[in-house]
Design a protein around this motif. Sequence first.
Motif, PDB file in Angstrom:
ATOM      1  N   ASP A  71       2.612 -34.924  -8.181  1.00 17.48           N
ATOM      2  CA  ASP A  71       1.581 -33.893  -8.137  1.00 17.48           C
ATOM      3  C   ASP A  71       0.744 -33.845  -9.408  1.00 17.48           C
ATOM      4  OD1 ASP A  71       3.403 -32.854  -9.901  1.00 17.48           O
ATOM      5  OD2 ASP A  71       3.462 -30.860  -8.993  1.00 17.48           O
ATOM      6  N   ASP A  72       0.553 -34.999 -10.054  1.00 15.62           N
ATOM      7  CA  ASP A  72      -0.246 -35.017 -11.274  1.00 15.62           C
ATOM      8  C   ASP A  72      -1.742 -35.042 -10.995  1.00 15.62           C
ATOM      9  OD1 ASP A  72       0.108 -37.502 -10.212  1.00 15.62           O
ATOM     10  OD2 ASP A  72       0.609 -38.513 -12.083  1.00 15.62           O
ATOM     11  N   LEU A  73      -2.120 -35.062  -9.699  1.00 20.19           N
ATOM     12  CA  LEU A  73      -3.507 -34.922  -9.296  1.00 20.19           C
ATOM     13  C   LEU A  73      -3.605 -33.788  -8.292  1.00 20.19           C
ATOM     14  CD1 LEU A  73      -4.455 -38.681  -8.661  1.00 20.19           C
ATOM     15  CD2 LEU A  73      -4.851 -37.367 -10.746  1.00 20.19           C
ATOM     16  N   ILE A  74      -4.740 -33.095  -8.282  1.00 19.08           N
ATOM     17  CA  ILE A  74      -4.994 -32.033  -7.296  1.00 19.08           C
ATOM     18  C   ILE A  74      -6.381 -32.265  -6.710  1.00 19.08           C
ATOM     19  CG2 ILE A  74      -5.867 -30.450  -9.074  1.00 19.08           C
ATOM     20  CD1 ILE A  74      -3.925 -29.406  -5.911  1.00 19.08           C
ATOM     21  N   ALA A  75      -6.504 -32.127  -5.406  1.00 22.51           N
ATOM     22  CA  ALA A  75      -7.776 -32.408  -4.732  1.00 22.51           C
ATOM     23  C   ALA A  75      -8.591 -31.142  -4.523  1.00 22.51           C
ATOM     24  CB  ALA A  75      -7.512 -33.079  -3.387  1.00 22.51           C
ATOM     25  N   ILE A  76      -9.881 -31.336  -4.323  1.00 20.38           N
ATOM     26  CA  ILE A  76     -10.748 -30.284  -3.808  1.00 20.38           C
ATOM     27  C   ILE A  76     -11.283 -30.783  -2.467  1.00 20.38           C
ATOM     28  CG2 ILE A  76     -11.332 -29.371  -6.084  1.00 20.38           C
ATOM     29  CD1 ILE A  76     -14.011 -30.795  -5.930  1.00 20.38           C
ATOM     30  N   PRO A  77     -11.567 -29.891  -1.511  1.00 24.00           N
ATOM     31  CA  PRO A  77     -11.940 -30.325  -0.148  1.00 24.00           C
ATOM     32  C   PRO A  77     -13.374 -30.825  -0.048  1.00 24.00           C
ATOM     33  CG  PRO A  77     -11.908 -27.940  -0.261  1.00 24.00           C
ATOM     34  CD  PRO A  77     -11.417 -28.425  -1.598  1.00 24.00           C
ATOM     35  N   VAL A  78     -13.625 -31.900  -0.773  1.00 23.99           N
ATOM     36  CA  VAL A  78     -14.894 -32.613  -0.742  1.00 23.99           C
ATOM     37  C   VAL A  78     -14.581 -34.018  -0.241  1.00 23.99           C
ATOM     38  CG1 VAL A  78     -16.706 -33.639  -2.185  1.00 23.99           C
ATOM     39  CG2 VAL A  78     -15.985 -31.268  -2.573  1.00 23.99           C
ATOM     40  N   PHE A  79     -15.304 -34.469   0.765  1.00 26.07           N
ATOM     41  CA  PHE A  79     -15.005 -35.742   1.422  1.00 26.07           C
ATOM     42  C   PHE A  79     -16.247 -36.631   1.334  1.00 26.07           C
ATOM     43  CE2 PHE A  79     -12.682 -32.208   3.320  1.00 26.07           C
ATOM     44  CZ  PHE A  79     -11.397 -32.571   2.961  1.00 26.07           C
ATOM     45  N   LEU A  80     -16.297 -37.412   0.250  1.00 27.56           N
ATOM     46  CA  LEU A  80     -17.514 -38.154  -0.085  1.00 27.56           C
ATOM     47  C   LEU A  80     -17.824 -39.271   0.900  1.00 27.56           C
ATOM     48  CD1 LEU A  80     -17.238 -38.419  -3.974  1.00 27.56           C
ATOM     49  CD2 LEU A  80     -18.684 -36.877  -2.622  1.00 27.56           C
ATOM     50  N   SER A  81     -16.798 -39.835   1.501  1.00 25.37           N
ATOM     51  CA  SER A  81     -17.010 -40.943   2.439  1.00 25.37           C
ATOM     52  C   SER A  81     -16.407 -40.590   3.789  1.00 25.37           C
ATOM     53  CB  SER A  81     -16.364 -42.225   1.892  1.00 25.37           C
ATOM     54  OG  SER A  81     -16.470 -43.272   2.831  1.00 25.37           O
ATOM     55  N   ARG A  82     -17.198 -40.741   4.821  1.00 22.69           N
ATOM     56  CA  ARG A  82     -16.739 -40.582   6.198  1.00 22.69           C
ATOM     57  C   ARG A  82     -17.296 -41.751   7.004  1.00 22.69           C
ATOM     58  NH1 ARG A  82     -15.294 -34.993   7.974  1.00 22.69           N
ATOM     59  NH2 ARG A  82     -15.700 -33.521   6.287  1.00 22.69           N
ATOM     60  N   VAL A  83     -16.463 -42.331   7.843  1.00 26.10           N
ATOM     61  CA  VAL A  83     -16.903 -43.466   8.665  1.00 26.10           C
ATOM     62  C   VAL A  83     -16.132 -43.468   9.977  1.00 26.10           C
ATOM     63  CG1 VAL A  83     -17.242 -45.962   8.782  1.00 26.10           C
ATOM     64  CG2 VAL A  83     -17.223 -44.835   6.540  1.00 26.10           C
ATOM     65  N   PHE A  84     -16.828 -43.626  11.081  1.00 21.88           N
ATOM     66  CA  PHE A  84     -16.139 -43.857  12.347  1.00 21.88           C
ATOM     67  C   PHE A  84     -15.496 -45.236  12.300  1.00 21.88           C
ATOM     68  CE2 PHE A  84     -19.428 -40.768  13.753  1.00 21.88           C
ATOM     69  CZ  PHE A  84     -18.576 -39.777  14.204  1.00 21.88           C
ATOM     70  N   ARG A  85     -14.265 -45.355  12.799  1.00 23.58           N
ATOM     71  CA  ARG A  85     -13.525 -46.602  12.642  1.00 23.58           C
ATOM     72  C   ARG A  85     -13.246 -47.345  13.945  1.00 23.58           C
ATOM     73  NH1 ARG A  85     -14.838 -48.403   7.890  1.00 23.58           N
ATOM     74  NH2 ARG A  85     -14.226 -47.049   6.153  1.00 23.58           N
ATOM     75  N   HIS A  86     -13.871 -46.932  15.041  1.00 22.96           N
ATOM     76  CA  HIS A  86     -13.782 -47.742  16.261  1.00 22.96           C
ATOM     77  C   HIS A  86     -14.403 -49.119  16.032  1.00 22.96           C
ATOM     78  CE1 HIS A  86     -13.620 -43.552  17.550  1.00 22.96           C
ATOM     79  NE2 HIS A  86     -13.108 -43.922  18.715  1.00 22.96           N
ATOM     80  N   VAL A 226     -11.913 -35.875  -3.449  1.00 20.28           N
ATOM     81  CA  VAL A 226     -12.131 -35.805  -4.896  1.00 20.28           C
ATOM     82  C   VAL A 226     -10.898 -35.200  -5.537  1.00 20.28           C
ATOM     83  CG1 VAL A 226     -13.471 -34.683  -6.734  1.00 20.28           C
ATOM     84  CG2 VAL A 226     -14.642 -35.658  -4.747  1.00 20.28           C
ATOM     85  N   VAL A 227     -10.378 -35.836  -6.579  1.00 24.33           N
ATOM     86  CA  VAL A 227      -9.185 -35.350  -7.260  1.00 24.33           C
ATOM     87  C   VAL A 227      -9.476 -35.072  -8.729  1.00 24.33           C
ATOM     88  CG1 VAL A 227      -7.555 -36.486  -5.705  1.00 24.33           C
ATOM     89  CG2 VAL A 227      -8.352 -37.702  -7.753  1.00 24.33           C
ATOM     90  N   ILE A 228      -8.680 -34.167  -9.293  1.00 23.04           N
ATOM     91  CA  ILE A 228      -8.773 -33.785 -10.703  1.00 23.04           C
ATOM     92  C   ILE A 228      -7.384 -33.967 -11.317  1.00 23.04           C
ATOM     93  CG2 ILE A 228      -9.355 -31.923 -12.317  1.00 23.04           C
ATOM     94  CD1 ILE A 228     -10.767 -30.515  -9.940  1.00 23.04           C
ATOM     95  N   LYS A 229      -7.332 -34.383 -12.567  1.00 25.63           N
ATOM     96  CA  LYS A 229      -6.056 -34.410 -13.279  1.00 25.63           C
ATOM     97  C   LYS A 229      -5.476 -33.002 -13.295  1.00 25.63           C
ATOM     98  CE  LYS A 229      -6.743 -38.100 -16.696  1.00 25.63           C
ATOM     99  NZ  LYS A 229      -6.875 -38.344 -18.155  1.00 25.63           N
ATOM    100  N   ARG A 230      -4.228 -32.867 -12.898  1.00 20.21           N
ATOM    101  CA  ARG A 230      -3.646 -31.531 -12.789  1.00 20.21           C
ATOM    102  C   ARG A 230      -3.590 -30.825 -14.148  1.00 20.21           C
ATOM    103  NH1 ARG A 230      -1.076 -28.375  -9.198  1.00 20.21           N
ATOM    104  NH2 ARG A 230      -0.985 -29.990  -7.607  1.00 20.21           N
ATOM    105  N   LYS A 231      -3.269 -31.549 -15.204  1.00 14.80           N
ATOM    106  CA  LYS A 231      -3.177 -30.907 -16.513  1.00 14.80           C
ATOM    107  C   LYS A 231      -4.504 -30.292 -16.921  1.00 14.80           C
ATOM    108  CE  LYS A 231       0.663 -33.509 -18.572  1.00 14.80           C
ATOM    109  NZ  LYS A 231       1.077 -34.424 -19.677  1.00 14.80           N
ATOM    110  N   LEU A 232      -5.582 -31.009 -16.664  1.00 10.80           N
ATOM    111  CA  LEU A 232      -6.901 -30.478 -16.981  1.00 10.80           C
ATOM    112  C   LEU A 232      -7.220 -29.288 -16.096  1.00 10.80           C
ATOM    113  CD1 LEU A 232      -9.584 -30.779 -18.533  1.00 10.80           C
ATOM    114  CD2 LEU A 232     -10.357 -32.317 -16.699  1.00 10.80           C
ATOM    115  N   TYR A 233      -6.900 -29.408 -14.811  1.00 11.09           N
ATOM    116  CA  TYR A 233      -7.141 -28.314 -13.867  1.00 11.09           C
ATOM    117  C   TYR A 233      -6.349 -27.066 -14.237  1.00 11.09           C
ATOM    118  CZ  TYR A 233      -6.052 -25.585  -9.665  1.00 11.09           C
ATOM    119  OH  TYR A 233      -5.805 -24.561  -8.796  1.00 11.09           O
ATOM    120  N   GLU A 234      -5.066 -27.222 -14.557  1.00 12.35           N
ATOM    121  CA  GLU A 234      -4.228 -26.069 -14.878  1.00 12.35           C
ATOM    122  C   GLU A 234      -4.724 -25.343 -16.125  1.00 12.35           C
ATOM    123  OE1 GLU A 234      -2.123 -24.700 -13.085  1.00 12.35           O
ATOM    124  OE2 GLU A 234      -1.441 -26.209 -11.648  1.00 12.35           O
ATOM    125  N   ALA A 235      -5.338 -26.077 -17.035  1.00 19.99           N
ATOM    126  CA  ALA A 235      -5.874 -25.458 -18.251  1.00 19.99           C
ATOM    127  C   ALA A 235      -7.247 -24.831 -18.029  1.00 19.99           C
ATOM    128  CB  ALA A 235      -5.956 -26.501 -19.363  1.00 19.99           C
TER     129      ALA A 235
END
Length: 332
Positions: A71-86, A226-235
């Motif tokens: 858990d050293d990374l924490i995400a935010i609900p931003v989804f920069l890439s989306r692609v249909f995969r059929h 998108v992920v953030i370093k947890r230590k930076l986020y917690e601070a």
Amino acid sequence: MSLLNVTFACNRYDRTTPLADGTVKPRGIDLNVLLLGGVEQVFWRMLMHQEFDASEMSLSSYLMMRDRGQDDLIAIPVFLSRVFRHSCIFVREDSKLEDPKQLIGATVGVPEYQMTAAVWAKAILLDEYGVHPRDIIWRNGGLDQPGRIEKLKLDLPADIRISYIPAEETLNQQLLDGKIDALVTARPPSSFLDGTNRVRRLIRNHREVEAEYYLRTKIFPPMHTVVIKRKLYEANRWMAMSLFEAFQETLTLCDPLKMFDGHLRYSLPFLPAWIEELQTKFGGIEMWKYGFEPNRKTLETLVRNQKEQGLVKNDLRLEDMFAPETLDSYRN
């Protein structure tokens, strides 16, 4: 008050350029955006070495990492890439395979079994065509360059049959040589792009199939978060919402309706027709919507299929995967 210095690594998209050129500035943050080609390297550098304060990240890899207790990374609900995969399943032009259901018993190549594009392709095979990952013999390896390996070590059920191709070979050549029957890949193989007509997509009418899939399920498959370093986020807990709001703003700037004003902004001759279809049939920019609640069903579909594929072992509580400040329930 001084600004928080944050380095963010990602691919170059219309949805990241406003952050890179300073058009959008997250409040309280001096954001140094690194637009790096080859997001696989960004993922590797963040997963293995945490080289950046924040980065674009493979959604599948992130969820697998959290499932394993990292858990050293924490995400935010931003989804920069989306692609249909059929459209990401390829076969030889002379192949007798015409329907995904025929992949039962086939040998199928994939650069990485755990990469998000492959997870979604396998999810579609199971949910739409009844083909379980255990019904296929999987082969790992580089697409056009030899030697690619999984970013995360796999711990799969015994009924998932998977092995690496010889280190000096590529999946592209194995497909041409008939050593594999099909290929699942985020990027088309060179044999598809070279104009020789030796390789085709398995689902020939993929655009119509993908459109029907979206209208029925409302799933536009997310590839990256998108992920953030947890230590930076917690601070600096406030930074998660600041970044989320900035990404929301950038999304409004790349609304397809702004892409044509009587002149072609991009070198796409049929852009006006595509914009009109996107707006009238699919709801326009809403397809890209960020946030947790609007994407809950899609995320649940992804994690359920990760479990079916042997990539996730536990029942993940999806709310715990994202910074609580960014959850819709927290904001209301």
